[in-house]
Design a protein around this motif. Structure first.
Motif, PDB file in Angstrom:
ATOM      1  N   THR A  19      44.262  16.794  26.913  1.00 27.35           N
ATOM      2  CA  THR A  19      43.785  15.468  27.299  1.00 27.35           C
ATOM      3  C   THR A  19      44.257  14.411  26.295  1.00 27.35           C
ATOM      4  O   THR A  19      44.672  14.733  25.180  1.00 27.35           O
ATOM      5  CB  THR A  19      42.253  15.435  27.395  1.00 27.35           C
ATOM      6  OG1 THR A  19      41.703  15.718  26.104  1.00 27.35           O
ATOM      7  CG2 THR A  19      41.738  16.458  28.404  1.00 27.35           C
ATOM      8  N   ASN A  20      44.157  13.169  26.718  1.00 26.68           N
ATOM      9  CA  ASN A  20      44.581  12.066  25.850  1.00 26.68           C
ATOM     10  C   ASN A  20      43.743  11.970  24.577  1.00 26.68           C
ATOM     11  O   ASN A  20      44.200  11.406  23.579  1.00 26.68           O
ATOM     12  CB  ASN A  20      44.515  10.738  26.603  1.00 26.68           C
ATOM     13  CG  ASN A  20      45.570  10.644  27.677  1.00 26.68           C
ATOM     14  OD1 ASN A  20      46.608  11.296  27.613  1.00 26.68           O
ATOM     15  ND2 ASN A  20      45.305   9.840  28.691  1.00 26.68           N
ATOM     16  N   ASN A  68      42.966  10.672  32.002  1.00 26.62           N
ATOM     17  CA  ASN A  68      42.723  11.254  30.683  1.00 26.62           C
ATOM     18  C   ASN A  68      43.591  12.491  30.435  1.00 26.62           C
ATOM     19  O   ASN A  68      43.446  13.166  29.427  1.00 26.62           O
ATOM     20  CB  ASN A  68      41.239  11.621  30.517  1.00 26.62           C
ATOM     21  CG  ASN A  68      40.884  11.968  29.083  1.00 26.62           C
ATOM     22  OD1 ASN A  68      41.450  11.414  28.136  1.00 26.62           O
ATOM     23  ND2 ASN A  68      39.983  12.905  28.911  1.00 26.62           N
ATOM     24  N   GLY A  70      46.976  14.283  29.428  1.00 26.45           N
ATOM     25  CA  GLY A  70      48.243  14.066  28.737  1.00 26.45           C
ATOM     26  C   GLY A  70      49.312  15.032  29.213  1.00 26.45           C
ATOM     27  O   GLY A  70      50.423  14.638  29.552  1.00 26.45           O
ATOM     28  N   VAL A  96      45.930  10.537  21.795  1.00 23.12           N
ATOM     29  CA  VAL A  96      47.154   9.815  22.140  1.00 23.12           C
ATOM     30  C   VAL A  96      46.915   8.330  21.921  1.00 23.12           C
ATOM     31  O   VAL A  96      45.878   7.802  22.328  1.00 23.12           O
ATOM     32  CB  VAL A  96      47.529  10.080  23.615  1.00 23.12           C
ATOM     33  CG1 VAL A  96      48.695   9.226  24.043  1.00 23.12           C
ATOM     34  CG2 VAL A  96      47.820  11.548  23.832  1.00 23.12           C
ATOM     35  N   HIS A  98      48.096   4.577  22.783  1.00 23.61           N
ATOM     36  CA  HIS A  98      48.890   3.814  23.742  1.00 23.61           C
ATOM     37  C   HIS A  98      49.231   2.467  23.188  1.00 23.61           C
ATOM     38  O   HIS A  98      48.558   1.841  22.481  1.00 23.61           O
ATOM     39  CB  HIS A  98      48.135   3.636  25.062  1.00 23.61           C
ATOM     40  CG  HIS A  98      47.906   4.926  25.774  1.00 23.61           C
ATOM     41  ND1 HIS A  98      48.890   5.579  26.466  1.00 23.61           N
ATOM     42  CD2 HIS A  98      46.799   5.709  25.894  1.00 23.61           C
ATOM     43  CE1 HIS A  98      48.422   6.669  26.999  1.00 23.61           C
ATOM     44  NE2 HIS A  98      47.139   6.777  26.645  1.00 23.61           N
TER      45      HIS A  98
END
Length: 98
Positions: A19-20, A68, A70, A96, A98
């Motif tokens: 997941t992010n 959510n 990745g 992550v 952005h």
């Protein structure tokens, strides 16, 4: 013609999702929608640490929002079963940016 996500071949297969926010969730893909929201069954989260082995937290039936996710990948069940997670050490993934 509707756009596809490429997940059709993963339905009823064990997958790994990163997941992010840096979580690693493994489970049986039961379904998904056009926004790539996914439904996992028999799922668990793998929590990595540099000091102790990988913890596996049971989640059961679990939904992950598409925005959510990745990375989604197929899991090699034979290789996965051969790993001794109590001896694995790794840094947790960072979220992550952005």
């Amino acid at each position: 013609m509707a756009a596809t996500t490429g997940l059709e071949s993963f339905v009823d297969q064990i997958i790994s999702v990163i997941t992010n926010d840096g979580r690693n969730i493994v489970g049986l893909l039961k379904g998904f929608d056009q926004a790539t929201n996914i439904i996992l069954d028999e799922s668990h989260e793998r929590v990595f640490s540099t000091k102790e082995g990988v913890q596996q937290l049971v989640l059961g039936l679990y939904i992950i929002r598409g925005d959510n996710i990745g990375v989604i990948g197929e899991l090699d069940e034979e290789l996965d079963a051969s790993l001794d997670f109590s001896k694995l050490r790794a840094h947790p993934l960072k979220p992550v940016m952005h």
